[in-house]
Design an enzyme around this catalytic site. Structure first.
Site, PDB file in Angstrom:
ATOM      1  N   LYS A 115      53.478  34.173  29.728  1.00  0.00           N
ATOM      2  CA  LYS A 115      52.571  35.288  29.435  1.00  0.00           C
ATOM      3  C   LYS A 115      52.794  35.827  28.024  1.00  0.00           C
ATOM      4  O   LYS A 115      51.852  36.236  27.354  1.00  0.00           O
ATOM      5  CB  LYS A 115      52.725  36.405  30.472  1.00  0.00           C
ATOM      6  CG  LYS A 115      52.182  35.971  31.841  1.00  0.00           C
ATOM      7  CD  LYS A 115      51.983  37.113  32.815  1.00  0.00           C
ATOM      8  CE  LYS A 115      51.321  36.595  34.086  1.00  0.00           C
ATOM      9  NZ  LYS A 115      51.195  37.558  35.138  1.00  0.00           N
ATOM     10  N   LYS A 202      47.070  26.707  36.948  1.00  0.00           N
ATOM     11  CA  LYS A 202      46.993  27.400  38.238  1.00  0.00           C
ATOM     12  C   LYS A 202      45.801  28.372  38.317  1.00  0.00           C
ATOM     13  O   LYS A 202      45.394  28.937  37.303  1.00  0.00           O
ATOM     14  CB  LYS A 202      48.322  28.100  38.571  1.00  0.00           C
ATOM     15  CG  LYS A 202      48.506  29.474  37.998  1.00  0.00           C
ATOM     16  CD  LYS A 202      49.599  30.233  38.771  1.00  0.00           C
ATOM     17  CE  LYS A 202      49.559  31.701  38.364  1.00  0.00           C
ATOM     18  NZ  LYS A 202      50.111  32.625  39.293  1.00  0.00           N
ATOM     19  N   LYS A 205      44.198  35.330  39.135  1.00  0.00           N
ATOM     20  CA  LYS A 205      43.161  36.366  39.206  1.00  0.00           C
ATOM     21  C   LYS A 205      42.804  36.902  37.828  1.00  0.00           C
ATOM     22  O   LYS A 205      41.742  37.491  37.655  1.00  0.00           O
ATOM     23  CB  LYS A 205      43.537  37.479  40.187  1.00  0.00           C
ATOM     24  CG  LYS A 205      44.815  38.211  39.917  1.00  0.00           C
ATOM     25  CD  LYS A 205      45.005  39.295  40.968  1.00  0.00           C
ATOM     26  CE  LYS A 205      46.350  39.270  41.645  1.00  0.00           C
ATOM     27  NZ  LYS A 205      47.509  39.404  40.772  1.00  0.00           N
TER      28      LYS A 205
HETATM   29  N1  AQP Z   1      47.597  29.600  42.116  1.00  0.00           N
HETATM   30  C1  AQP Z   1      48.325  30.088  43.100  1.00  0.00           C
HETATM   31  N2  AQP Z   1      48.616  29.348  44.202  1.00  0.00           N
HETATM   32  C2  AQP Z   1      49.348  29.848  45.219  1.00  0.00           C
HETATM   33  N3  AQP Z   1      49.858  31.104  45.228  1.00  0.00           N
HETATM   34  C3  AQP Z   1      49.582  31.885  44.164  1.00  0.00           C
HETATM   35  N4  AQP Z   1      49.906  33.146  43.866  1.00  0.00           N
HETATM   36  C4  AQP Z   1      49.368  33.485  42.672  1.00  0.00           C
HETATM   37  N5  AQP Z   1      48.691  32.445  42.159  1.00  0.00           N
HETATM   38  C5  AQP Z   1      48.811  31.426  43.060  1.00  0.00           C
HETATM   39  C6  AQP Z   1      50.719  33.991  44.723  1.00  0.00           C
HETATM   40  O1  AQP Z   1      49.971  35.163  45.043  1.00  0.00           O
HETATM   41  C7  AQP Z   1      50.837  36.298  44.957  1.00  0.00           C
HETATM   42  C8  AQP Z   1      50.250  37.168  43.872  1.00  0.00           C
HETATM   43  O2  AQP Z   1      51.184  37.954  43.311  1.00  0.00           O
HETATM   44  P1  AQP Z   1      51.030  38.581  41.879  1.00  0.00           P
HETATM   45  O3  AQP Z   1      49.681  39.063  41.637  1.00  0.00           O
HETATM   46  O4  AQP Z   1      52.091  39.629  41.841  1.00  0.00           O
HETATM   47  O5  AQP Z   1      51.471  37.411  40.962  1.00  0.00           O
HETATM   48  P2  AQP Z   1      50.828  36.319  40.097  1.00  0.00           P
HETATM   49  O6  AQP Z   1      51.577  35.098  40.442  1.00  0.00           O
HETATM   50  O7  AQP Z   1      50.881  36.769  38.674  1.00  0.00           O
HETATM   51  O8  AQP Z   1      49.303  36.157  40.578  1.00  0.00           O
HETATM   52  P3  AQP Z   1      48.044  35.756  39.759  1.00  0.00           P
HETATM   53  O9  AQP Z   1      46.900  35.573  40.695  1.00  0.00           O
HETATM   54  O10 AQP Z   1      48.341  34.622  38.828  1.00  0.00           O
HETATM   55  O11 AQP Z   1      47.776  37.045  38.940  1.00  0.00           O
HETATM   56  P4  AQP Z   1      47.754  37.333  37.375  1.00  0.00           P
HETATM   57  O12 AQP Z   1      46.573  36.558  36.879  1.00  0.00           O
HETATM   58  O13 AQP Z   1      47.562  38.795  37.288  1.00  0.00           O
HETATM   59  O14 AQP Z   1      49.052  36.880  36.778  1.00  0.00           O
HETATM   60  C9  AQP Z   1      52.233  35.760  44.622  1.00  0.00           C
HETATM   61  O15 AQP Z   1      52.967  35.527  45.805  1.00  0.00           O
HETATM   62  C10 AQP Z   1      51.937  34.479  43.934  1.00  0.00           C
HETATM   63  O16 AQP Z   1      53.004  33.556  43.972  1.00  0.00           O
END
Ligand code: AQP
Length: 332
Positions: A115, A202, A205
């Site tokens: 990031k 991956k 969101k």
């Molecule tokens: N691509 C993915 N496949 C499976 N699991 C996923 N998670 C996120 N992306 C995938 C799991 O969803 C939860 C979200 O937790 P988070 O929002 O605290 O973390 P993150 O990993 O940063 O999620 P995002 O969707 O990628 O959000 P942004 O874009 O804001 O960084 C966690 O359990 C994560 O592993």
């Protein structure tokens, strides 16, 4: 303690619209495990402040997330569901963890490296928010406040749970506390759902491209079309291979939503073409969204009542665990 029911903790950051990757990688497992574990499920609104976010957007995200957890099957009679910022102990605990970590170990975290390199600037570190580096200390604190045993997450969060184990060992040695060393619970299928337009990346969101992700609040017909347009390859043969990330991703989504192993799905589709696979995946995704969305609006009306109850229950346990560490550290 004898007969202590094992504790599950999981949170999702309120950074954007929830995707089916968040559902498959994390929420689905929380729902399945809530019968067996004493579950604390939270909306990580403090984590959402790691990168710049508009206040109105954050507020909308956190409420959507609360209602979506409920619509996906988190049962407030079985799980303690709360907003992280309603339990003030999270901030205090983070400081106690921060002073027990090093800048080196935090800057080695893959998520920080990924990031922070995206925030390009000639001024280098001046544009990287401190919160991005500190994200894992807040997460370690979240886990310790509920003395959790099991953390259902996607694979991208595994490293943070491993860091938590190291810090727990450090605290227990140094301060004679007895916090549990938590384990990550990573699903067999769906630990890393990939982008629909760039299947080597991956699904996230915060991806700027709307077509890359299926959002849980997408119009089900729009979601159907996104799957039909998902990037694959030109071979038109269905089998499991890392060389075929688009097909592997579609098989994974299908397997996770139909409770099949990847091999079972491969078998089912081995004599079919890509169009037929896509239709089956699109149908599964569409019916998941219809099901979730049929409950979502009513759940929005329950947030005030349920978040109060959740925060009270969570605060009680959080205070107890915080006090244990404060005592150990000589603050009490
Ligand atoms: N691509 C993915 N496949 C499976 N699991 C996923 N998670 C996120 N992306 C995938 C799991 O969803 C939860 C979200 O937790 P988070 O929002 O605290 O973390 P993150 O990993 O940063 O999620 P995002 O969707 O990628 O959000 P942004 O874009 O804001 O960084 C966690 O359990 C994560 O592993």
């Amino acid at each position: 303690m004898l007969n202590r029911k094992k504790v599950l903790l999981s949170g999702i950051t309120a950074t954007g619209k929830l995707t089916i990757a968040n559902y498959i990688g994390a929420i689905k497992n929380m729902v399945n495990l809530q019968e067996k574990y004493n579950s604390y499920i939270f909306i990580a609104d403090l984590h959402a402040l790691t990168l710049p976010i508009e206040p109105e957007q954050l507020n909308k995200n956190k409420n959507d997330l609360f209602a979506l957890y409920l619509a996906c099957g988190i049962n407030p009679d079985k799980s303690t569901l709360f907003f992280q910022s309603d339990v003030l102990e999270h901030g205090m605990m983070e400081w106690l963890i921060t002073v027990n970590t090093t800048i080196g170990e935090l800057s080695r975290m893959t998520q920080f490296k990924d990031k922070s390199t995206k925030i390009k600037s000639p001024n280098g570190m001046d544009t990287i928010p401190t919160g991005l580096l500190m994200y894992p200390t807040l997460m370690v604190g979240d886990i310790l406040l509920y003395d959790a045993d099991l953390i259902p997450v996607g694979i991208d969060q595994k490293q943070h749970v491993e860091l938590t184990r190291n810090i727990v060992q450090r605290l227990n040695n140094k301060y004679k506390t007895s916090f549990n060393e938590p384990n990550a619970y990573i699903p067999n299928v769906g630990a890393k759902i990939m982008s629909l337009v760039e299947p080597t990346k991956k699904m996230s969101k915060s991806d700027k491209n709307d077509k890359a992700s299926i959002y849980l609040l997408d119009d089900p017909e729009v979601a159907y079309k996104k799957i039909m347009k998902a990037v694959t390859d030109s071979e038109n043969k269905i089998y499991i291979s890392n060389e075929k990330p688009g097909i592997l991703n579609l098989l994974t989504i299908y397997s996770a939503l139909n409770d099949l192993t990847l091999e079972e799905s491969e078998n089912k589709f081995k004599n079919k073409n890509y169009g037929e696979l896509k239709i089956s995946v699109a149908e599964s995704v569409k019916s998941l969204l219809i099901n979730i969305q049929s409950k979502y609006k009513n759940m929005l009306l329950r947030i005030n009542e349920l978040s109060k109850i959740g925060a009270e229950k969570a605060t009680k346990i959080a205070k107890e665990n915080l006090e244990k560490l404060m005592k150990g550290m000589g603050l009490k």
